[in-house]
Structures are given as structure tokens and as C-alpha cells.
Motif scaffolding. Structure first.
Motif, PDB file in Angstrom:
ATOM      1  N   GLY A 185       0.828  -1.216   0.000  1.00  0.00           N
ATOM      2  CA  GLY A 185       0.000   0.000   0.000  1.00  0.00           C
ATOM      3  C   GLY A 185       0.858   1.261   0.000  1.00  0.00           C
ATOM      4  O   GLY A 185       0.529   2.251  -0.664  1.00  0.00           O
ATOM      5  N   ARG A 186       1.989   1.227   0.732  1.00  0.00           N
ATOM      6  CA  ARG A 186       2.880   2.396   0.730  1.00  0.00           C
ATOM      7  C   ARG A 186       3.527   2.566  -0.642  1.00  0.00           C
ATOM      8  O   ARG A 186       3.674   3.688  -1.133  1.00  0.00           O
ATOM      9  CB  ARG A 186       3.949   2.221   1.813  1.00  0.00           C
ATOM     10  N   ASP A 187       3.894   1.442  -1.274  1.00  0.00           N
ATOM     11  CA  ASP A 187       4.465   1.535  -2.621  1.00  0.00           C
ATOM     12  C   ASP A 187       3.443   2.079  -3.615  1.00  0.00           C
ATOM     13  O   ASP A 187       3.782   2.846  -4.524  1.00  0.00           O
ATOM     14  CB  ASP A 187       4.941   0.153  -3.080  1.00  0.00           C
ATOM     15  N   TRP A 188       2.190   1.680  -3.452  1.00  0.00           N
ATOM     16  CA  TRP A 188       1.120   2.182  -4.338  1.00  0.00           C
ATOM     17  C   TRP A 188       0.934   3.686  -4.150  1.00  0.00           C
ATOM     18  O   TRP A 188       0.777   4.434  -5.128  1.00  0.00           O
ATOM     19  CB  TRP A 188      -0.175   1.422  -4.047  1.00  0.00           C
ATOM     20  N   THR A 189       0.917   4.133  -2.912  1.00  0.00           N
ATOM     21  CA  THR A 189       0.765   5.566  -2.649  1.00  0.00           C
ATOM     22  C   THR A 189       1.917   6.348  -3.271  1.00  0.00           C
ATOM     23  O   THR A 189       1.727   7.414  -3.885  1.00  0.00           O
ATOM     24  CB  THR A 189       0.717   5.814  -1.133  1.00  0.00           C
ATOM     25  N   ARG A 190       3.141   5.827  -3.152  1.00  0.00           N
ATOM     26  CA  ARG A 190       4.305   6.499  -3.731  1.00  0.00           C
ATOM     27  C   ARG A 190       4.219   6.516  -5.258  1.00  0.00           C
ATOM     28  O   ARG A 190       4.497   7.533  -5.905  1.00  0.00           O
ATOM     29  CB  ARG A 190       5.578   5.785  -3.272  1.00  0.00           C
ATOM     30  N   LEU A 191       3.792   5.407  -5.868  1.00  0.00           N
ATOM     31  CA  LEU A 191       3.695   5.330  -7.330  1.00  0.00           C
ATOM     32  C   LEU A 191       2.649   6.296  -7.867  1.00  0.00           C
ATOM     33  O   LEU A 191       2.903   7.042  -8.826  1.00  0.00           O
ATOM     34  CB  LEU A 191       3.359   3.883  -7.739  1.00  0.00           C
ATOM     35  N   THR A 192       1.466   6.312  -7.262  1.00  0.00           N
ATOM     36  CA  THR A 192       0.410   7.221  -7.742  1.00  0.00           C
ATOM     37  C   THR A 192       0.749   8.667  -7.421  1.00  0.00           C
ATOM     38  O   THR A 192       0.366   9.593  -8.168  1.00  0.00           O
ATOM     39  CB  THR A 192      -0.940   6.846  -7.121  1.00  0.00           C
ATOM     40  N   GLY A 193       1.487   8.920  -6.338  1.00  0.00           N
ATOM     41  CA  GLY A 193       1.905  10.293  -6.024  1.00  0.00           C
ATOM     42  C   GLY A 193       2.859  10.835  -7.069  1.00  0.00           C
ATOM     43  O   GLY A 193       2.771  12.007  -7.468  1.00  0.00           O
ATOM     44  N   GLU A 194       3.796  10.027  -7.538  1.00  0.00           N
ATOM     45  CA  GLU A 194       4.719  10.453  -8.593  1.00  0.00           C
ATOM     46  C   GLU A 194       3.982  10.683  -9.911  1.00  0.00           C
ATOM     47  O   GLU A 194       4.264  11.639 -10.644  1.00  0.00           O
ATOM     48  CB  GLU A 194       5.809   9.388  -8.781  1.00  0.00           C
ATOM     49  N   ALA A 195       3.010   9.830 -10.218  1.00  0.00           N
ATOM     50  CA  ALA A 195       2.238  10.014 -11.454  1.00  0.00           C
ATOM     51  C   ALA A 195       1.412  11.294 -11.391  1.00  0.00           C
ATOM     52  O   ALA A 195       1.213  11.967 -12.418  1.00  0.00           O
ATOM     53  CB  ALA A 195       1.331   8.804 -11.676  1.00  0.00           C
ATOM     54  N   ARG A 205       0.709  10.492 -16.379  1.00  0.00           N
ATOM     55  CA  ARG A 205      -0.121  10.500 -15.174  1.00  0.00           C
ATOM     56  C   ARG A 205      -0.856   9.160 -14.999  1.00  0.00           C
ATOM     57  O   ARG A 205      -1.582   8.969 -14.036  1.00  0.00           O
ATOM     58  CB  ARG A 205      -1.128  11.656 -15.261  1.00  0.00           C
ATOM     59  N   ARG A 206      -0.637   8.261 -15.899  1.00  0.00           N
ATOM     60  CA  ARG A 206      -1.298   6.954 -15.851  1.00  0.00           C
ATOM     61  C   ARG A 206      -0.418   5.930 -15.118  1.00  0.00           C
ATOM     62  O   ARG A 206       0.801   6.066 -15.039  1.00  0.00           O
ATOM     63  CB  ARG A 206      -1.597   6.465 -17.271  1.00  0.00           C
ATOM     64  N   VAL A 207      -1.074   4.898 -14.582  1.00  0.00           N
ATOM     65  CA  VAL A 207      -0.401   3.751 -13.969  1.00  0.00           C
ATOM     66  C   VAL A 207      -0.808   2.519 -14.778  1.00  0.00           C
ATOM     67  O   VAL A 207      -2.005   2.265 -14.966  1.00  0.00           O
ATOM     68  CB  VAL A 207      -0.787   3.569 -12.494  1.00  0.00           C
ATOM     69  N   ALA A 208       0.159   1.781 -15.278  1.00  0.00           N
ATOM     70  CA  ALA A 208      -0.128   0.611 -16.100  1.00  0.00           C
ATOM     71  C   ALA A 208      -0.155  -0.640 -15.230  1.00  0.00           C
ATOM     72  O   ALA A 208       0.786  -0.900 -14.473  1.00  0.00           O
ATOM     73  CB  ALA A 208       0.919   0.468 -17.201  1.00  0.00           C
ATOM     74  N   SER A 217      -5.073  -2.692 -17.837  1.00  0.00           N
ATOM     75  CA  SER A 217      -5.697  -1.418 -17.494  1.00  0.00           C
ATOM     76  C   SER A 217      -4.596  -0.392 -17.273  1.00  0.00           C
ATOM     77  O   SER A 217      -3.516  -0.726 -16.770  1.00  0.00           O
ATOM     78  CB  SER A 217      -6.557  -1.547 -16.220  1.00  0.00           C
ATOM     79  N   SER A 218      -4.862   0.857 -17.689  1.00  0.00           N
ATOM     80  CA  SER A 218      -3.886   1.936 -17.459  1.00  0.00           C
ATOM     81  C   SER A 218      -4.637   3.199 -17.034  1.00  0.00           C
ATOM     82  O   SER A 218      -4.714   4.186 -17.779  1.00  0.00           O
ATOM     83  CB  SER A 218      -3.067   2.193 -18.727  1.00  0.00           C
ATOM     84  N   PRO A 219      -5.217   3.187 -15.835  1.00  0.00           N
ATOM     85  CA  PRO A 219      -6.031   4.330 -15.392  1.00  0.00           C
ATOM     86  C   PRO A 219      -5.169   5.561 -15.086  1.00  0.00           C
ATOM     87  O   PRO A 219      -4.015   5.448 -14.670  1.00  0.00           O
ATOM     88  CB  PRO A 219      -6.689   3.796 -14.120  1.00  0.00           C
ATOM     89  N   GLN A 220      -5.783   6.751 -15.319  1.00  0.00           N
ATOM     90  CA  GLN A 220      -5.133   8.004 -14.943  1.00  0.00           C
ATOM     91  C   GLN A 220      -5.419   8.314 -13.483  1.00  0.00           C
ATOM     92  O   GLN A 220      -6.491   8.009 -12.963  1.00  0.00           O
ATOM     93  CB  GLN A 220      -5.664   9.150 -15.818  1.00  0.00           C
ATOM     94  N   VAL A 221      -4.427   8.898 -12.817  1.00  0.00           N
ATOM     95  CA  VAL A 221      -4.631   9.327 -11.442  1.00  0.00           C
ATOM     96  C   VAL A 221      -5.562  10.533 -11.452  1.00  0.00           C
ATOM     97  O   VAL A 221      -5.396  11.465 -12.254  1.00  0.00           O
ATOM     98  CB  VAL A 221      -3.291   9.673 -10.766  1.00  0.00           C
ATOM     99  N   SER A 222      -6.557  10.518 -10.594  1.00  0.00           N
ATOM    100  CA  SER A 222      -7.576  11.572 -10.561  1.00  0.00           C
ATOM    101  C   SER A 222      -6.945  12.958 -10.397  1.00  0.00           C
ATOM    102  O   SER A 222      -5.944  13.120  -9.677  1.00  0.00           O
ATOM    103  CB  SER A 222      -8.541  11.315  -9.400  1.00  0.00           C
TER     104      SER A 222
END
Length: 775
Positions: A185-195, A205-208, A217-222
Motif C-alpha cells: 500500500g505504501r508503494d502504491w501511494t508512492r507510485l500514484t503520487g509520482e504520477a 499520469r497513468r499507472v499501467a 488497465s492503465s487508469p489516470q490518477v484523478s
């Protein structure tokens, strides 16, 4: 009726009642070789983030279970085998390619930062597996545009849960919610924060989310997420224009695709449903006809008591079947053979008792029939116990060192042996004791079957052949047989099955007959130059190759279809080379352990000379059986191993009966030369050996003739093995023991008191018809 007989009768009735209830209310669990389907053995491999140990393999198994359950395979079975193997059984799945697709054998889920993108060009397909400028792969997204990805930042093993839900309050439609384990979960927060530090609508701004090197899926961070803030685990939602099915599929792929370890198929077996149904019918016919022939035989030989033993035999079938069903044992084709084969053990115990009762009645003409029968059970107990223990040892080795159907054979054989003991020593004893107390049965010698000594015993008593006068001559004959067997192994070679060599073996049924040579030519023209083609069954073709994947098998089948019309796959076995080496090594270990365990057991129960002689006869039987299969060109595989270990049990069984009698007679006449004692023991046990062997031959002949191609080699191996074992237990083991005893300084065995008998007559009870005999 005595109290002991009453207890046996009540116990027998209770067990039979429970068995009937189980049979009527529960269904058997059929193996894939009986109901059709695909069986896969997966080998877990070490990954960059996890080691293939028991814990990580269990996690991988649960992921696979979720995927298979969600994809609708009927009644799948997944179990871990050892530290790093998973056994998957998929009923009714006939196409191995479909099975591999369902399982996702190499499914690896990962989350990547997007480094950049570009329009999909003609050479994108060639670049998809290459590393992009960010150090990760370049892969097409859902719209077909290629994305340059960074290295994997998070593996699928960090996904705790992924669920699809309809968001009516926010109007987002169907969404997929993600929940991660703590560190992930911490790695996910860091990955989406950088995006989130990149502009809205920027691909960076997407995460693949990548599964099997494919972006699922390659959603964009809100836009509401600030730079370096990121999304917390448990509140992440993937939104988009999902339908209900699309959302569920995406959640399934994210959750089910998160294999903690990569896996490789090391064994694959597919059996068509028609073959399974035919095998059940053939085995049932063989069981009924073999059992009926055996029951008729013992009825003819032992008259009324033989008929009562046949009733106990039917009870054995009911009890052992109920035990298999109640314990949830998977019934396989070799397991059915073990179930049928244990009938021979039930017959053997009854034959031992009846022959001892005949001896007692002949030696004490004034003794009542009831007393002779009691003495027969008492005298046969030691041989019955020892012979069944040796068979249980063989069954245990099959279970612990065998695999797949061989393991199932070991289970059914062990259950059958225990059930046969109960049948012979409780049910048959209760029935015969009740009958023996009838004045009509006791008075008419031609009815009971015990008062008559039998033709074989009468002939031996009249002729008195001195079989053990020249023991070395028999050993020379055995040596000559071994030499012929070794010559066959050296000249013809042992035809090891795919199970021991690795490779693939597929059987096909064609709508038009195809000559083997035409089939070979067609496969060679299609590029399968190393394919070995032989006939299998009624016009079927068997194709054996080395390494062949599922797509290759599909092409091979198409080449045969061009010659034979509609081509249906009947059986498919694929064994990886590493597993083949392991199975071959385990087979040798199983044989070695079998020899050592039998040697140790016999040395404890008998003299070391008897133990060495018995094991020598056992090795003699193994070499001759392997040599016979070499001369005949038959396949040596896991089923042959099951037959071989069963032959070991039977061989030691026969030796135990003979040496038990030698020990008993020698203890009573310690000054008589051992050769004379051994000859007398052999002659006394020959009727049992002949009658038991005939009972087993009826069963095995029925299996060989009626059991179908799947059981033909198994039954043939047992037929050869039991014939050779019957010979060696008398004419190899006993002569070897006599020669060893000449060089041994150990004293003769001490005389033993019979079980349950005390010195003197105090406390003994008198049967009113016993003429003074004690019971």
C-alpha cells in the motif's frame, strides 16, 4: 453358539449395516482417468521477490483456486504436493490449451509508471517485448497505443483484494476497488503520487497494470490527487466506462492474476470421457467375473465352508467399497485394480485357515469339526498376519513414493487388505463356526469341506516327493532363469514409458482406419520426424514424441486428421524431463526401500537366514519380471512399478507362509535334519499355495482379458510375477535358506506355545461333542 462367535457375528452385522448405509447414501469420488478431464502438475519457481517454499506455494495455490472457481470449471481439485508442486484436476476439460489458459500458468501481475507513449506503428509488435527508454517494456494499452513503461514498482503479490461494484451515489457506474497489503500500500501511494506530478491528460499520469506482459488497465490518477500525495490503499477505485462483465473481469484478473510465484507445467494428463466410461465397464466386468470364478472355485474345493467364505468375499467387496467412499479416496483405474486384486488376499486368508483345519482334522480324527476349525484359525493366524503386513508395507511404499494413480493404487490396496482381514477372520469365522456346530454339517464329510483332506494333499501324502534333497539344483534353475532375463534386458533393452523418460504420449481415435506407416509418413511430412507411432487398442493410434507443447499437439492432430478423418484425442500424457528423472529415481528408491524393509521385517519375525533367502527370492522375481517385459517389448511405467511392488508383497507373502511352517515343524523336531523338516513344510503348504494361486489367477486373467488396454500390462505383470513368485517362494527361497543354514551356527528355534493355550488342562472348557478335545 459361544460368546466369542456371538461377538463376531454382532460385529460383522454392525459393520455390514454401516457399509450398506454408506453405499446407499454416498457416491464415490472418481479420478480423472475414470470420468475424463485434465490433470496438471505445476512446479513453482523462485521469483525475484519470493522463494518457492511451502508458504509461497500455498499462496499461489489459493490464487489459482480463485481463478479457476471464478471461471466456472466444474468441481476442480487443487492440492499442494511437497514443497513446491501443485496438482490441478479439471474434470471435463479435454483441451490442455484451455486448461493452461484457465490456470494462467505464468501469470505475473505488476504495476508500472508510464514514461511516455506514441502511436502504434507497424513495428510495434516487434518492440512490445523489448525494454523501453524507461528500463521497462514497451506494450500496447487497451486502445492499441504503445506505452513506454518504467520498471515494475509493485508486484501482484501485494494485492490484498480487488472487487467490482456499482457506484450509484457518485454516478461513476461500475468501478474496481483495490486494496493492498501494508507495505505494498505504501508503494502504491508512492507510485500514484509520482504520477500525479504530471499534467492531467498526460500519459505519464497513468499507472499501467500489466498481466503476462499485457496491459490490462492503465487508469489516470484523478486530478484531485496532488503531486506526491498519492492514493491510499483501500480507497483506490478504477473508474471508466465499464460494463458489469468488464469490471468483474478486470477485478478477477487483478486479484486472481497475482501469482506470488511463476509456475511451470511438469506433468499433464488428459483422458477422454469415453475412455473413462469404457474403463469402468471393463473393470466392473472383470471384477464380477473374476470374483464369481474365484467364489465358485473355493466352493468346489471347500464345499459348504467354501460357499460361506464366498459370502464373506461379497461382504469384503461391500466393506472395502464403503471404506473408500467414506474416506473420500479418489478411485482411479489402478485403484479399481487394487480393489479387485485384494480379493486374492481375502481368499488367501480363508485358504490358509481351511487347510490348517484339514490338517488338524486329519491328525486328530476324533476331534470335532468345531475344534478343528478353531485350531485352524489359531494355527493360521501367524502366517495370515505376517503375509498381510508384508503386503501393507508394499502398499505404504506405493503411497509415499508413488505419484498420481500409483498412489491411489496403494491406498485402495491397503484398504482392501484390511477389509479382507476383517472378512476372513471375523465374518467368515462367524459363519463357519455357526455352521460347524450343526450336527448335519459335522456328520457328513462330503458337505463341510474340512473332513476331506483334498486331492492335492492326498496325492502328496501318497507320493511323498523329496523336493529338498538337492537344493543346489533348484538354485541352478533359478540362476538360469535370471540369466535369460538379464539377457533380455541387455539385448532388447527396457522400454521405459514417458513417465520415466519425459516427453509426450498421445492416443487418438480416427474415423477412418489409418495404417501405422501412413501415419508416420504424414507426421514426418508435417515436421514431426521424431514421432513414434504404434497401434493402441482397437484401431487407435499412439504417438510418442519428445518435447511437444500444446500448439504442437494441435498441429500433430491436424496432420493425422488429414489421413484418418475426424480425429479424437483419447489420452494425453506429458511429462517434463526433470519430473521424469525424479520419477525414475523414486522408482529405484522405492524398490531399494522395499527390499530393505522386507529384509528387516523378516529378520525380526524369522531367522536371518530365512530373511536373506526370502529377499533373494524377491530380487529373483523382480529381475525375471523386468526381463520378461524386456523380451515382450512391453512398457515399463508407473503402473508397472505398482505391479512390481505388489509382486514383491505376494512373493514375500508366499515365503512367509512356507517359512512359518518350517519354523513350527523345526521347533517340534529339533533333532530332525532341517532338509527333512523343510521338505515336510513345503509339502504341507503346497495345497494352500496351489489354491491361493488359482484364486489370484482367476482375478488376474479376468483383468487381463476383460479389463481393457489400460489394465492389460498391469494384469500381465501380476500374472507373470505371481507365477514366478509362487515358484521362487518354494524352490528358490527354501533351498537358499538350507544352504545358508549349513554355514550358520545358530540353534534351532525354540518351541512356541500356541496362542491362547496354557499348560495343563485347568480352566479349559469342554465341547459336548468333542470326545475330550480341548477348545
Amino acid at each position: 453358539m459361544t460368546r466369542a462367535t456371538t461377538v463376531r457375528a454382532v460385529l460383522a452385522a454392525a459393520v455390514l449395516l454401516v457399509s450398506v448405509l454408506i453405499t446407499l447414501t454416498m457416491s464415490p469420488r472418481l479420478g480423472l482417468d475414470l470420468q475424463g478431464g485434465t490433470r496438471l502438475v505445476l512446479q513453482a519457481k523462485d521469483s525475484d521477490t519470493a522463494k518457492a517454499d511451502r508458504e509461497s506455494t500455498d499462496r499461489t495455490l489459493e490464487v489459482l483456486r480463485q481463478r479457476i472457481d471464478s471461471l466456472g470449471v466444474a468441481e476442480p481439485t487443487l492440492t499442494r504436493s511437497g514443497e513446491d508442486r501443485i496438482i490441478v484436476e479439471l474434470p471435463d476439460v479435454q483441451d490442455p490449451r484451455k486448461a493452461a489458459e484457465v490456470i494462467g500458468r505464468t501469470a505475473q501481475l505488476s504495476f508500472h509508471a508510464v514514461q511516455g507513449s506514441g502511436e502504434r506503428s507497424d513495428d510495434t509488435a516487434d518492440r512490445e517485448a523489448d525494454d523501453g527508454p524507461g528500463g521497462g517494456p514497451t506494450l500496447p494499452d487497451e486502445q492499441g497505443r504503445s506505452l513506454d513503461l518504467g520498471p515494475a514498482r509493485l508486484s501482484g503479490g501485494g494485492v490484498k483484494d480487488a472487487t467490482a461494484a456499482f457506484d450509484a451515489q457518485q454516478g461513476a457506474g461500475w468501478t474496481v476497488s483495490l486494496d493492498f497489503h501494508k507495505k505494498a500500500g505504501r508503494d502504491w501511494t508512492r507510485l500514484t503520487g509520482e504520477a500525479a506530478c504530471h499534467p492531467v491528460q498526460d500519459d505519464r499520469r497513468r499507472v499501467a497494470i500489466v498481466l503476462d506482459r499485457q496491459i490490462i488497465s492503465s487508469p489516470q490518477v484523478s486530478p484531485s490527487v496532488g503531486c506526491n500525495a498519492g492514493l491510499p490503499s483501500g480507497s483506490t477505485q478504477i473508474t471508466g466506462s465499464f460494463s458489469a462483465d468488464e469490471a468483474r473481469e478486470l477485478a478477477l484478473l487483478i486479484k486472481g492474476g497475482a501469482l506470488p510465484l511463476p509456475v511451470e507445467i511438469v506433468e499433464q494428463r488428459t483422458v477422454g470421457p469415453t475412455l473413462g466410461a469404457a474403463a469402468i465397464d471393463a473393470s466392473a466386468r472383470a471384477a464380477l467375473i473374476g470374483a464369481a470364478a474365484t467364489a465358485l472355485f473355493i466352493t468346489v474345493v471347500y464345499r459348504l465352508f467354501g460357499a460361506l467364505a464366498a459370502v464373506a468375499l461379497a461382504a469384503y467387496g461391500l466393506i472395502s467399497y464403503a471404506a473408500l467412499v467414506a474416506l473420500g479416496v479418489t478411485l482411479t483405474l489402478p485403484g479399481l485394480a487394487g480393489f479387485v486384486l485384494a480379493i486374492g488376499m481375502a481368499v488367501d486368508a480363508n485358504v490358509l485357515v481351511f487347510e490348517r483345519a484339514r490338517e488338524e482334522h486329519a491328525q486328530h480324527p476324533g476331534r470335532s469339526l468345531s475344534s478343528s476349525l478353531t485350531a485352524g484359525f489359531r494355527g493360521a493366524w501367524s502366517a495370515v498376519a505376517d503375509s498381510n503386513v508384508t503386503t501393507l508395507i508394499a502398499a505404504g511404499l506405493l503411497f509415499f513414493l508413488g505419484s498420481g494413480p500409483v498412489k491411489g493404487f496403494g491406498v485402495t490396496l491397503a484398504i482392501g487388505v484390511i477389509a479382507s482381514m476383517f472378512s476372513a477372520l471375523v465374518i467368515a469365522r462367524a459363519l463357519t463356526e455357526i455352521a460347524a456346530r450343526s450336527r448335519f454339517v459335522s456328520d457328513y464329510r462330503g458337505v463341510n469341506g474340512i473332513a476331506d483332506p483334498g486331492r492335492v494333499r492326498t496325492w502328496l501324502t501318497r507320493r511323498d516327493p523329496q523336493l529338498m534333497r538337492f537344493p543346489r539344483r533348484w538354485l541352478l534353475v533359478s540362476t538360469a532363469l535370471i540369466a535369460v532375463a538379464v539377457l533380455g534386458i541387455a539385448v532388447r533393452g527396457v522400454n521405459l514409458g514417458v513417465e520415466f523418460t519425459g516427453g509426450r504420449l498421445v492416443e487418438y481415435a480416427t474415423s477412418r482406419p489409418v495404417d501405422v506407416e501412413r501415419a508416420r509418413t504424414a507426421l514426418a511430412d508435417a515436421g514431426f520426424h521424431d514421432a513414434e507411432v504404434t497401434t493402441a487398442g482397437a484401431g487407435d493410434l499412439s504417438v510418442r514424441t519428445g518435447k511437444l507443447d500444446n500448439d504442437g499437439e494441435h498441429a500433430l492432430r491436424a496432420a493425422l486428421a488429414a489421413e484418418g478423418g475426424e480425429t479424437t484425442k483419447v489420452r494425453d500424457e506429458l511429462i517434463g524431463p526433470s519430473l521424469g528423472d525424479e520419477l525414475r529415481r523414486n522408482a529405484l528408491i522405492a524398490l531399494g526401500i522395499a527390499v530393505l524393509v522386507q529384509l528387516a521385517y523378516l529378520a525380526i519375525r524369522f531367522r536371518w537366514t530365512f530373511a536373506v533367502a526370502s529377499v533373494g527370492a524377491l530380487v529373483h522375481d523382480v529381475i525375471i519380471l523386468v526381463g520378461a517385459f524386456a523380451w515382450l517389448g512391453r512398457t515399463v511405467d508407473g503402473i508397472f512399478l505398482a505391479a512390481l511392488l505388489t509382486v514383491i508383497g505376494y512373493s514375500v507373502n508366499d515365503s512367509v507362509v512356507v517359512f512359518d511352517r518350517v519354523r513350527e515343524l523345526w521347533a517340534k523336531a529339533r533333532r530332525v535334519p532341517l532338509g527333512t523338516v523343510a521338505n515336510r513344510a513345503v509339502l504341507q503348504t503346497v495345497p494352500r499355495t496351489v489354491n491361493t494361486g488359482m484364486g489370484a489367477l482367476f482375478i488376474l486373467t479376468a483383468l487381463a482379458v476383460l479389463g481393457g488396454d489400460s489394465l492389460a500390462d498391469f494384469a500381465l505383470a501380476l500374472l507373470i510375477g505371481i507365477c514366478v513368485g509362487t515358484y521362487s517362494s518354494v524352490l528358490t527361497a527354501v533351498p537358499a535358506a538350507l544352504i545358508l543354514e549349513r554355514n550358520s551356527k545358530a540353534p534351532p528355534p525354540a518351541r512356541r506355545r500356541a496362542p491362547g493355550r496354557r499348560s495343563g488342562t485347568r480352566g479349559a472348557r469342554r465341547d459336548p461333542r468333542d470326545n475330550g478335545a480341548r477348545v
